[in-house]
Design an enzyme around this catalytic site. Structure first.
Site, short mmCIF file in Angstrom:
data_model
loop_
_atom_site.label_atom_id
_atom_site.label_comp_id
_atom_site.label_asym_id
_atom_site.label_seq_id
_atom_site.Cartn_x
_atom_site.Cartn_y
_atom_site.Cartn_z
NE ARG A 224 -4.25 -1.49 0.40
CZ ARG A 224 -4.49 -2.48 -0.45
NH1 ARG A 224 -3.66 -2.72 -1.45
NH2 ARG A 224 -5.56 -3.23 -0.33
CG HIS A 272 -3.67 -0.02 -6.41
ND1 HIS A 272 -3.95 0.49 -5.16
CD2 HIS A 272 -3.75 -1.37 -6.28
CE1 HIS A 272 -4.19 -0.52 -4.31
NE2 HIS A 272 -4.06 -1.64 -4.97
#
Ligand code: 3PY
Length: 309
Positions: A224, A272
Protein backbone atom coordinates in the site's frame (compact mmCIF):
# COMPACT_ATOMS: atom_id res chain seq x y z
CA UNK A 1 -34.26 -12.95 4.25
CA UNK A 2 -30.47 -13.46 4.00
CA UNK A 3 -29.06 -10.57 2.05
CA UNK A 4 -25.68 -9.56 0.72
CA UNK A 5 -25.14 -5.92 -0.13
CA UNK A 6 -22.62 -5.47 -2.93
CA UNK A 7 -20.93 -2.06 -3.17
CA UNK A 8 -18.88 -1.01 -6.17
CA UNK A 9 -18.65 -1.95 -9.84
CA UNK A 10 -22.21 -2.37 -11.23
CA UNK A 11 -21.22 -5.09 -13.75
CA UNK A 12 -19.74 -7.19 -10.93
CA UNK A 13 -22.90 -6.53 -8.87
CA UNK A 14 -25.07 -7.81 -11.75
CA UNK A 15 -22.92 -10.92 -12.13
CA UNK A 16 -23.04 -11.63 -8.42
CA UNK A 17 -26.83 -11.14 -8.39
CA UNK A 18 -27.05 -13.78 -11.13
CA UNK A 19 -24.65 -16.39 -9.75
CA UNK A 20 -24.56 -16.10 -5.95
CA UNK A 21 -28.10 -17.35 -5.19
CA UNK A 22 -27.15 -20.65 -6.88
CA UNK A 23 -24.08 -20.95 -4.69
CA UNK A 24 -25.76 -19.87 -1.43
CA UNK A 25 -29.35 -21.11 -1.31
CA UNK A 26 -31.77 -18.43 -0.14
CA UNK A 27 -29.34 -15.53 -0.62
CA UNK A 28 -30.58 -12.25 -2.07
CA UNK A 29 -28.03 -9.83 -3.54
CA UNK A 30 -28.67 -6.10 -3.47
CA UNK A 31 -26.50 -3.50 -5.08
CA UNK A 32 -25.60 -0.28 -3.24
CA UNK A 33 -27.33 2.21 -2.94
CA UNK A 34 -30.42 -0.07 -3.06
CA UNK A 35 -30.39 -0.94 0.64
CA UNK A 36 -34.00 -2.03 0.97
CA UNK A 37 -34.69 -2.88 4.61
CA UNK A 38 -31.28 -2.46 6.31
CA UNK A 39 -32.15 -5.14 8.86
CA UNK A 40 -32.10 -7.79 6.06
CA UNK A 41 -28.44 -7.20 5.33
CA UNK A 42 -26.12 -9.71 6.97
CA UNK A 43 -23.20 -9.51 4.54
CA UNK A 44 -21.50 -6.63 2.75
CA UNK A 45 -18.87 -6.90 0.02
CA UNK A 46 -16.98 -3.75 -0.88
CA UNK A 47 -13.57 -2.35 -1.80
CA UNK A 48 -14.37 0.78 0.22
CA UNK A 49 -17.43 1.17 2.42
CA UNK A 50 -19.90 4.01 1.96
CA UNK A 51 -19.45 6.25 5.06
CA UNK A 52 -21.51 5.13 8.07
CA UNK A 53 -22.86 2.04 6.29
CA UNK A 54 -21.55 -0.72 8.57
CA UNK A 55 -22.72 0.97 11.78
CA UNK A 56 -26.24 1.37 10.31
CA UNK A 57 -26.85 -2.34 9.60
CA UNK A 58 -28.19 -3.97 12.80
CA UNK A 59 -27.81 -7.58 11.62
CA UNK A 60 -24.47 -7.29 9.86
CA UNK A 61 -22.30 -10.41 10.35
CA UNK A 62 -19.52 -10.01 7.80
CA UNK A 63 -17.82 -7.38 5.66
CA UNK A 64 -15.76 -8.84 2.83
CA UNK A 65 -13.11 -6.79 1.07
CA UNK A 66 -13.15 -7.18 -2.70
CA UNK A 67 -9.40 -7.61 -2.71
CA UNK A 68 -6.53 -8.91 -0.64
CA UNK A 69 -6.17 -5.83 1.56
CA UNK A 70 -8.67 -4.64 4.14
CA UNK A 71 -7.14 -1.34 5.31
CA UNK A 72 -9.17 0.64 2.75
CA UNK A 73 -12.38 -0.52 4.49
CA UNK A 74 -11.44 1.68 7.48
CA UNK A 75 -11.76 -1.07 10.05
CA UNK A 76 -12.57 1.32 12.90
CA UNK A 77 -15.94 2.05 11.24
CA UNK A 78 -16.96 -1.64 11.36
CA UNK A 79 -18.45 -2.81 14.68
CA UNK A 80 -16.03 -5.15 16.47
CA UNK A 81 -18.34 -8.20 16.45
CA UNK A 82 -18.53 -8.16 12.62
CA UNK A 83 -16.20 -10.59 10.81
CA UNK A 84 -13.92 -8.89 8.27
CA UNK A 85 -12.70 -11.09 5.43
CA UNK A 86 -10.14 -10.67 2.65
CA UNK A 87 -11.37 -12.20 -0.62
CA UNK A 88 -8.18 -13.68 -2.01
CA UNK A 89 -8.81 -15.68 -5.15
CA UNK A 90 -6.13 -17.45 -7.21
CA UNK A 91 -6.20 -15.02 -10.16
CA UNK A 92 -5.60 -12.07 -7.87
CA UNK A 93 -2.59 -13.84 -6.39
CA UNK A 94 -1.32 -14.73 -9.89
CA UNK A 95 -1.50 -11.07 -10.90
CA UNK A 96 0.53 -10.03 -7.86
CA UNK A 97 3.12 -12.71 -8.62
CA UNK A 98 3.39 -11.62 -12.27
CA UNK A 99 3.92 -8.01 -11.26
CA UNK A 100 6.44 -8.77 -8.50
CA UNK A 101 8.45 -11.10 -10.78
CA UNK A 102 8.37 -8.55 -13.63
CA UNK A 103 9.51 -5.75 -11.31
CA UNK A 104 12.25 -7.90 -9.79
CA UNK A 105 13.56 -8.81 -13.24
CA UNK A 106 13.43 -5.16 -14.34
CA UNK A 107 15.65 -4.23 -11.41
CA UNK A 108 17.81 -7.33 -11.79
CA UNK A 109 18.43 -6.59 -15.50
CA UNK A 110 18.82 -2.81 -14.94
CA UNK A 111 15.90 -1.92 -17.20
CA UNK A 112 15.62 1.50 -15.53
CA UNK A 113 19.19 2.26 -16.55
CA UNK A 114 18.61 0.99 -20.09
CA UNK A 115 15.42 3.10 -20.30
CA UNK A 116 17.59 6.14 -19.57
CA UNK A 117 20.20 5.02 -22.09
CA UNK A 118 17.55 4.63 -24.78
CA UNK A 119 16.22 8.12 -24.14
CA UNK A 120 19.77 9.49 -24.41
CA UNK A 121 20.49 7.32 -27.52
CA UNK A 122 23.35 5.74 -25.56
CA UNK A 123 24.50 2.21 -26.48
CA UNK A 124 25.99 1.12 -23.21
CA UNK A 125 25.96 -2.62 -22.46
CA UNK A 126 26.72 -3.57 -18.87
CA UNK A 127 27.75 -6.89 -17.40
CA UNK A 128 24.81 -9.05 -16.36
CA UNK A 129 24.70 -10.01 -12.71
CA UNK A 130 23.48 -13.59 -12.33
CA UNK A 131 20.23 -14.01 -10.43
CA UNK A 132 22.06 -16.31 -8.02
CA UNK A 133 24.18 -13.30 -7.05
CA UNK A 134 21.15 -11.13 -6.26
CA UNK A 135 19.38 -11.34 -2.93
CA UNK A 136 15.64 -10.73 -3.06
CA UNK A 137 13.79 -10.16 0.20
CA UNK A 138 10.00 -10.19 0.54
CA UNK A 139 8.32 -8.37 3.41
CA UNK A 140 5.00 -10.01 4.25
CA UNK A 141 4.77 -13.80 4.13
CA UNK A 142 1.02 -14.26 3.77
CA UNK A 143 -0.78 -15.68 0.73
CA UNK A 144 0.74 -13.08 -1.59
CA UNK A 145 4.28 -12.90 -0.21
CA UNK A 146 4.72 -16.67 -0.21
CA UNK A 147 3.31 -16.93 -3.75
CA UNK A 148 5.76 -14.22 -4.87
CA UNK A 149 8.64 -16.20 -3.36
CA UNK A 150 7.42 -19.32 -5.20
CA UNK A 151 7.28 -17.32 -8.44
CA UNK A 152 10.83 -16.05 -7.97
CA UNK A 153 12.36 -19.40 -6.97
CA UNK A 154 12.90 -20.79 -10.52
CA UNK A 155 15.18 -17.85 -11.42
CA UNK A 156 17.69 -18.87 -8.76
CA UNK A 157 17.69 -15.66 -6.69
CA UNK A 158 18.88 -15.93 -3.10
CA UNK A 159 15.55 -15.53 -1.33
CA UNK A 160 14.65 -14.24 2.09
CA UNK A 161 11.48 -13.15 3.81
CA UNK A 162 10.39 -11.09 6.78
CA UNK A 163 7.06 -11.14 8.56
CA UNK A 164 5.49 -10.10 11.86
CA UNK A 165 5.49 -13.63 13.26
CA UNK A 166 7.85 -16.54 12.60
CA UNK A 167 7.33 -18.50 9.35
CA UNK A 168 9.32 -21.36 7.82
CA UNK A 169 9.51 -21.64 4.01
CA UNK A 170 11.67 -24.18 2.18
CA UNK A 171 14.60 -22.55 0.41
CA UNK A 172 13.94 -19.13 1.97
CA UNK A 173 15.84 -17.52 4.85
CA UNK A 174 13.12 -16.15 7.10
CA UNK A 175 13.19 -13.42 9.71
CA UNK A 176 10.46 -12.00 11.87
CA UNK A 177 9.51 -9.17 14.13
CA UNK A 178 10.92 -5.70 14.62
CA UNK A 179 14.06 -7.11 16.27
CA UNK A 180 15.10 -8.99 13.13
CA UNK A 181 14.29 -6.44 10.45
CA UNK A 182 17.87 -5.14 10.35
CA UNK A 183 19.36 -8.62 10.03
CA UNK A 184 16.91 -9.29 7.19
CA UNK A 185 17.44 -6.03 5.32
CA UNK A 186 21.22 -5.86 5.34
CA UNK A 187 21.39 -8.80 2.93
CA UNK A 188 18.67 -7.70 0.49
CA UNK A 189 19.52 -6.26 -2.94
CA UNK A 190 15.91 -6.12 -4.12
CA UNK A 191 13.24 -5.52 -1.49
CA UNK A 192 9.60 -6.35 -2.21
CA UNK A 193 6.91 -5.02 0.12
CA UNK A 194 3.84 -7.28 0.13
CA UNK A 195 2.75 -6.38 3.66
CA UNK A 196 -0.74 -5.58 4.84
CA UNK A 197 -1.10 -1.95 5.93
CA UNK A 198 -1.51 -1.81 9.70
CA UNK A 199 -0.48 0.60 12.45
CA UNK A 200 2.73 -1.44 12.76
CA UNK A 201 3.64 -1.40 9.06
CA UNK A 202 2.61 2.13 8.09
CA UNK A 203 5.73 4.04 7.00
CA UNK A 204 7.99 0.96 7.25
CA UNK A 205 9.64 1.75 3.88
CA UNK A 206 11.55 4.70 5.26
CA UNK A 207 15.05 6.00 6.00
CA UNK A 208 15.89 3.61 8.89
CA UNK A 209 15.21 0.61 6.64
CA UNK A 210 16.75 2.16 3.50
CA UNK A 211 19.94 2.92 5.45
CA UNK A 212 20.35 -0.76 6.33
CA UNK A 213 19.92 -2.07 2.77
CA UNK A 214 23.11 -2.52 0.73
CA UNK A 215 23.92 0.67 -1.23
CA UNK A 216 22.08 0.77 -4.55
CA UNK A 217 19.33 -1.67 -3.52
CA UNK A 218 16.03 -1.72 -5.39
CA UNK A 219 12.62 -1.31 -3.79
CA UNK A 220 9.32 -2.69 -5.09
CA UNK A 221 6.06 -1.75 -3.40
CA UNK A 222 2.99 -3.85 -4.18
CA UNK A 223 1.58 -3.36 -0.69
CA UNK A 224 0.00 0.00 0.00
CA UNK A 225 1.13 3.57 -0.56
CA UNK A 226 1.01 4.08 3.22
CA UNK A 227 3.98 1.73 3.66
CA UNK A 228 6.28 4.20 1.95
CA UNK A 229 7.61 7.52 3.21
CA UNK A 230 7.96 9.17 -0.19
CA UNK A 231 10.36 11.92 0.93
CA UNK A 232 12.69 9.31 2.43
CA UNK A 233 12.65 7.38 -0.83
CA UNK A 234 13.43 10.50 -2.85
CA UNK A 235 16.30 11.34 -0.48
CA UNK A 236 17.68 7.78 -0.70
CA UNK A 237 17.42 7.85 -4.51
CA UNK A 238 19.28 11.17 -4.54
CA UNK A 239 22.25 9.71 -2.65
CA UNK A 240 22.15 6.40 -4.56
CA UNK A 241 21.46 4.46 -1.36
CA UNK A 242 18.39 3.23 -3.23
CA UNK A 243 19.19 2.55 -6.87
CA UNK A 244 15.66 2.21 -8.23
CA UNK A 245 12.06 1.85 -7.16
CA UNK A 246 9.04 0.25 -8.77
CA UNK A 247 5.84 1.43 -7.15
CA UNK A 248 2.35 0.14 -7.89
CA UNK A 249 0.77 1.96 -4.97
CA UNK A 250 1.06 5.52 -3.68
CA UNK A 251 -0.42 7.85 -1.11
CA UNK A 252 -2.66 9.39 -2.15
CA UNK A 253 -4.07 7.58 -5.17
CA UNK A 254 -4.14 8.96 -7.78
CA UNK A 255 -0.69 10.40 -7.21
CA UNK A 256 -0.86 14.22 -7.54
CA UNK A 257 0.56 15.62 -10.77
CA UNK A 258 3.25 17.61 -8.95
CA UNK A 259 4.83 14.58 -7.24
CA UNK A 260 8.53 14.20 -8.00
CA UNK A 261 7.97 10.47 -8.44
CA UNK A 262 6.28 10.96 -11.84
CA UNK A 263 9.42 12.05 -13.66
CA UNK A 264 12.10 10.41 -11.56
CA UNK A 265 14.51 8.49 -13.81
CA UNK A 266 14.99 5.78 -11.18
CA UNK A 267 11.28 5.23 -10.54
CA UNK A 268 8.71 3.15 -12.40
CA UNK A 269 5.18 4.01 -11.39
CA UNK A 270 1.97 2.11 -12.14
CA UNK A 271 -1.57 3.04 -11.03
CA UNK A 272 -2.35 0.22 -8.57
CA UNK A 273 -2.74 -2.37 -11.31
CA UNK A 274 -0.50 -5.14 -9.98
CA UNK A 275 -3.59 -7.26 -9.72
CA UNK A 276 -7.34 -7.17 -9.48
CA UNK A 277 -10.19 -9.35 -8.39
CA UNK A 278 -11.82 -11.51 -11.05
CA UNK A 279 -15.60 -11.15 -10.46
CA UNK A 280 -16.59 -14.78 -11.09
CA UNK A 281 -13.80 -16.18 -8.92
CA UNK A 282 -14.55 -13.61 -6.23
CA UNK A 283 -18.22 -14.70 -6.26
CA UNK A 284 -17.11 -18.25 -5.43
CA UNK A 285 -14.85 -16.98 -2.64
CA UNK A 286 -17.72 -14.81 -1.35
CA UNK A 287 -20.09 -17.79 -1.38
CA UNK A 288 -17.60 -19.91 0.56
CA UNK A 289 -17.20 -17.15 3.15
CA UNK A 290 -20.99 -16.80 3.63
CA UNK A 291 -21.45 -20.57 3.86
CA UNK A 292 -18.68 -20.76 6.47
CA UNK A 293 -20.41 -18.09 8.57
CA UNK A 294 -23.75 -19.85 8.18
CA UNK A 295 -22.15 -23.08 9.45
CA UNK A 296 -20.83 -21.18 12.46
CA UNK A 297 -17.25 -21.48 11.16
CA UNK A 298 -14.48 -19.03 10.35
CA UNK A 299 -14.20 -18.06 6.67
CA UNK A 300 -10.82 -18.40 4.95
CA UNK A 301 -9.30 -14.94 4.95
CA UNK A 302 -11.04 -13.71 8.10
CA UNK A 303 -8.72 -11.18 9.68
CA UNK A 304 -7.78 -10.84 13.32
CA UNK A 305 -9.44 -7.54 14.25
CA UNK A 306 -6.83 -6.97 17.00
CA UNK A 307 -3.91 -6.84 14.56
CA UNK A 308 -5.78 -5.55 11.50
CA UNK A 309 -5.02 -8.31 8.97
O1 3PY B 1 -6.40 -6.77 -3.59
C1 3PY B 1 -5.79 -5.79 -3.18
O2 3PY B 1 -5.84 -5.42 -1.98
C2 3PY B 1 -4.98 -5.01 -4.11
O3 3PY B 1 -4.52 -3.97 -3.79
C3 3PY B 1 -4.73 -5.57 -5.48
O4 3PY B 1 -3.69 -4.88 -6.13
Amino acid sequence: MTTLLHCGDAARGDLWRAVLPDLVPGLTVRHWPDLGDPSDIEYVAAWTLPPGLAAGLPNLRMVASIGAGVDQLELATIPPHVAVVRLIEPDLVRGMVEYAVMATLMLQRDMLGYRDDQQARRWSPRRRVAAADRRVGVMGLGAIGTAVLDGLAPFGFALSGWSRSAKTIDGVATWHGADQITAFARDVDILICALPLTDETRGILAKPLFDVLPAGAGVINVGRGGHLVQDDLLAALATGQIGGAILDVTTPEPLPGDSALWHHPAVVLTPHIASDTVPAAAARAMAEAILAIQRGGVPAGQIDRTIGY
